[in-house]
Design an enzyme around this catalytic site. Structure first.
Site, PDB file in Angstrom:
ATOM      1  N   TYR A  17      -1.863  -0.102  10.346  1.00  0.00           N
ATOM      2  CA  TYR A  17      -1.599  -0.924   9.242  1.00  0.00           C
ATOM      3  C   TYR A  17      -0.797  -0.225   8.537  1.00  0.00           C
ATOM      4  O   TYR A  17      -0.036  -0.832   7.402  1.00  0.00           O
ATOM      5  CB  TYR A  17      -3.068  -0.476   8.507  1.00  0.00           C
ATOM      6  CG  TYR A  17      -3.039  -0.671   7.013  1.00  0.00           C
ATOM      7  CD1 TYR A  17      -3.420  -2.104   6.557  1.00  0.00           C
ATOM      8  CD2 TYR A  17      -3.211   0.570   6.524  1.00  0.00           C
ATOM      9  CE1 TYR A  17      -4.051  -2.101   5.048  1.00  0.00           C
ATOM     10  CE2 TYR A  17      -3.300   0.204   4.909  1.00  0.00           C
ATOM     11  CZ  TYR A  17      -3.561  -0.896   4.391  1.00  0.00           C
ATOM     12  OH  TYR A  17      -3.703  -1.082   2.930  1.00  0.00           O
ATOM     13  N   SER A  58       0.697  -1.189  -0.140  1.00  0.00           N
ATOM     14  CA  SER A  58       0.011   0.146   0.476  1.00  0.00           C
ATOM     15  C   SER A  58       0.977   1.232  -0.176  1.00  0.00           C
ATOM     16  O   SER A  58       1.563   0.840   0.707  1.00  0.00           O
ATOM     17  CB  SER A  58      -1.042   0.552   1.482  1.00  0.00           C
ATOM     18  OG  SER A  58      -1.425   1.286   1.457  1.00  0.00           O
TER      19      SER A  58
END
Length: 233
Positions: A142, A129
């Site tokens: 995250y 990501s």
């Protein structure tokens, strides 16, 4: 002989796009947990496996089923991931643990279980990501899990290179998922900071995965490929 790919989290969103793309010339196994796959994904050459990869024994069971069904494994795409809010003033151990278990430990467990079956030319593609380098507000764990995945990607590329196995990652930018679309307002904020002037699609990510999984990328390993449309250039 047709190559066999395993895609985790393949029932929806980016995972589904990867399954559909690779399925044009691969036999594809994919995992799912709560989003039951559409009938179109359960083609004769596909194998759908319901699995919670946060559980320690599930990686070896998934690999067992893939090998039992196809007899080989050539590509692993670690797409299954978990995003949860983890605000600094509300620590919930289970939330942090679940993120790390799925985003980082599951790929490691799958690789360990699959190694006896991977031959030179095999490829691992991890879905990272942009939040690995651009920390998300209230979701630091995250972002940290994806940063750790990037480092693990490079480490495994170094360790597996002598065996002819490549390990890379794709780092998506703002991708609009049909099953869980962002609001028009939030999409506009991302698009404003994206050089190409649009949000990404799951198919954009699937095409990058196809490249890294293919022989066209035979001299590419240890790389994290941003697919962000030029976000925050």
């Amino acid at each position: 002989m047709e190559k066999v790919a395993l895609v985790t989290g393949g029932a929806r969103g980016i995972g589904r796009a990867i399954v559909e793309d690779l399925g044009t010339d691969h036999s594809v196994a994919f995992t799912w947990l709560t989003s039951k796959p559409a009938a179109a994904l359960c083609a004769d050459t596909n194998l759908a496996i319901q699995s919670d990869l946060r559980e320690p024994d599930q990686a070896s069971e998934v690999i067992r089923q893939v090998i039992e069904h196809y007899g080989r494994l050539d590509v692993i795409v670690n797409n299954a991931g978990l995003v949860r809010s983890t605000p600094k003033d509300q620590f919930q151990h289970e939330d942090h643990r679940a993120i790390i278990d799925l985003n980082l430990l599951a790929p490691a467990a799958l690789l360990s279980a699959a190694l006896p079956h991977l031959k030179p030319g095999a490829a691992i593609v991890n879905i990272s990501s942009m939040n690995a380098t651009l920390p998300p507000r209230d979701a630091a764990t995250y972002g940290a899990s994806k940063a750790a995945l990037n480092l693990w990607t490079r480490a495994m590329a170094k360790e597996l290179g002598p065996e002819g196995i490549r390990v890379n990652a794709v780092a998506p930018g703002a991708i609009n998922i049909p099953e869980a679309p962002r609001s028009d307002e939030l999409t506009a904020i991302f698009v404003k900071d994206t050089a190409l002037g649009r949000a990404g699609t799951p198919e954009d990510i699937a095409k990058a995965v196809r490249f890294l999984a293919s022989d066209n990328a035979s001299f590419v390993t240890g790389e994290v490929l941003p697919v962000t449309g030029g976000y925050r250039l």
